[in-house]
Design a protein around this motif. Structure first.
Motif, PDB file in Angstrom:
ATOM      1  N   GLY A   3       0.799  -1.210   0.000  1.00 42.77           N
ATOM      2  CA  GLY A   3       0.000   0.000   0.000  1.00 42.77           C
ATOM      3  C   GLY A   3       0.834   1.263   0.000  1.00 42.77           C
ATOM      4  N   ALA A   4       2.181   1.116   0.011  1.00 46.45           N
ATOM      5  CA  ALA A   4       3.072   2.276   0.008  1.00 46.45           C
ATOM      6  C   ALA A   4       3.327   2.714  -1.419  1.00 46.45           C
ATOM      7  N   ARG A   5       3.164   3.998  -1.677  1.00 46.35           N
ATOM      8  CA  ARG A   5       3.431   4.489  -3.027  1.00 46.35           C
ATOM      9  C   ARG A   5       4.204   5.802  -3.047  1.00 46.35           C
ATOM     10  N   LEU A   6       4.361   6.463  -1.900  1.00 50.00           N
ATOM     11  CA  LEU A   6       5.113   7.715  -1.829  1.00 50.00           C
ATOM     12  C   LEU A   6       6.465   7.439  -1.185  1.00 50.00           C
ATOM     13  N   GLU A  70      -0.422   6.849   5.600  1.00 46.35           N
ATOM     14  CA  GLU A  70      -0.076   5.428   5.639  1.00 46.35           C
ATOM     15  C   GLU A  70       0.624   4.969   4.366  1.00 46.35           C
ATOM     16  N   ASP A  71       0.443   5.708   3.270  1.00 42.50           N
ATOM     17  CA  ASP A  71       1.049   5.290   2.004  1.00 42.50           C
ATOM     18  C   ASP A  71       2.416   5.916   1.774  1.00 42.50           C
ATOM     19  N   CYS A 178      11.080  -0.359   1.880  1.00 44.36           N
ATOM     20  CA  CYS A 178      10.025   0.633   1.607  1.00 44.36           C
ATOM     21  C   CYS A 178       8.887   0.022   0.790  1.00 44.36           C
ATOM     22  N   ASP A 179       9.227  -0.895  -0.102  1.00 45.17           N
ATOM     23  CA  ASP A 179       8.229  -1.660  -0.867  1.00 45.17           C
ATOM     24  C   ASP A 179       7.220  -0.741  -1.559  1.00 45.17           C
ATOM     25  N   ILE A 180       7.742   0.166  -2.383  1.00 48.05           N
ATOM     26  CA  ILE A 180       6.898   1.132  -3.085  1.00 48.05           C
ATOM     27  C   ILE A 180       6.284   0.482  -4.324  1.00 48.05           C
TER      28      ILE A 180
END
Length: 264
Positions: A3-6, A70-71, A178-180
């Motif tokens: 759910g991380a994108r930033l 959260e992202d 980080c798993d972006i």
């Protein structure tokens, strides 16, 4: 999916900012990822609604609203403040005024001159280091200490570890953590290598003029041989707690290490 994108990258003055700016802009271009600076909460209105995004802050002063997302994942880079002092003083004597706004600032206390004018008018490096310590350096150390240490979505890196990361393992490890979503880690690692002094920029001719201005020595712990003992004692008194908080010195015993190194 995380759910991380930033991916939010924070540095401080003379902690690898020019390096990281080049690396992350290259990643953004190569992967067509939006790139933006963010110092105020109102800037978050420009965050893309989907997909990965690179957000940077070169004083690591991201707004609280971004830390609450959260992202968002954060990479924070610090450097031994003693080396920051030495590097800053050297660079500020010759830096183009267009690149650093504070160097153009004029004050009556400096005879109406700029920061750079005053620094260069001082009689010796002792006086220049004291001036630097009381001005830009003090602000930089306070910014390092103001970072929300222990944030559960932040990854702390030391400049000293990054310049030794010749196989890019640390950089890769942090990106994996980080798993972006949507970030090509292999491609990002290639950009890191291509724009590192131990990689694609190992030859001076391959660096820009601005990069060469910043590069004096890639060695860590330069303070051992270059920080005058009388300056070091003042530094320990003023910034000993900061060195401890940042994990660079547990106490003032480093003063003896400096004396031994300079005597060698």
């Amino acid at each position: 999916m995380s759910g991380a994108r930033l991916i939010c990258v924070g540095t401080h003055h003379k902690t690898g900012t020019i390096w990281m700016r080049k690396v992350w802009r290259a990643i953004a271009r190569a992967q067509d990822i939006p790139f933006m600076q963010c110092y105020r909460a109102k800037r978050l209105a420009d965050v893309a609604e989907s997909g990965p995004q690179i957000i940077v802050n070169w004083s690591s002063s991201f707004p609280a609203e971004l830390f609450a997302r959260e992202d968002a994942r954060f990479i924070h880079i610090v450097r031994d403040p003693r080396d920051v002092l030495l590097s800053g003083m050297r660079y500020h004597r010759v830096a183009p005024l267009g690149n650093e706004k504070f160097l153009r600032e004029r004050r009556e206390a400096w005879g109406g001159g700029t920061y750079q004018d005053h620094l260069n008018a001082l009689p010796d490096d002792h006086a220049r280091l004291m001036f630097e310590m009381e001005e830009k350096h003090d602000k930089t150390v306070r910014e390092m200490l103001a970072w929300p240490w222990g944030h559960d979505r932040a990854h702390e890196l030391r400049y000293e570890d990054l310049i030794r990361d010749t196989e890019c393992r640390l950089f890769r490890q942090v990106l994996e953590a980080c798993d972006i979503e949507g970030l090509d880690i292999d491609g990002a690692v290639r950009s890191f290598w291509d724009l590192s002094l131990f990689g694609g920029l190992a030859r001076e001719d391959d660096r820009s003029a601005r990069q060469n201005l910043h590069v004096n020595s890639g060695a860590e712990a330069q303070w051992k041989g270059k920080l005058p003992p009388e300056i070091a004692r003042v530094y320990a008194e003023r910034y000993g707690p900061a060195l401890k908080s940042l994990g660079y010195a547990a106490d003032d015993s480093w003063l003896r290490e400096l004396s031994a190194e300079r005597a060698a």
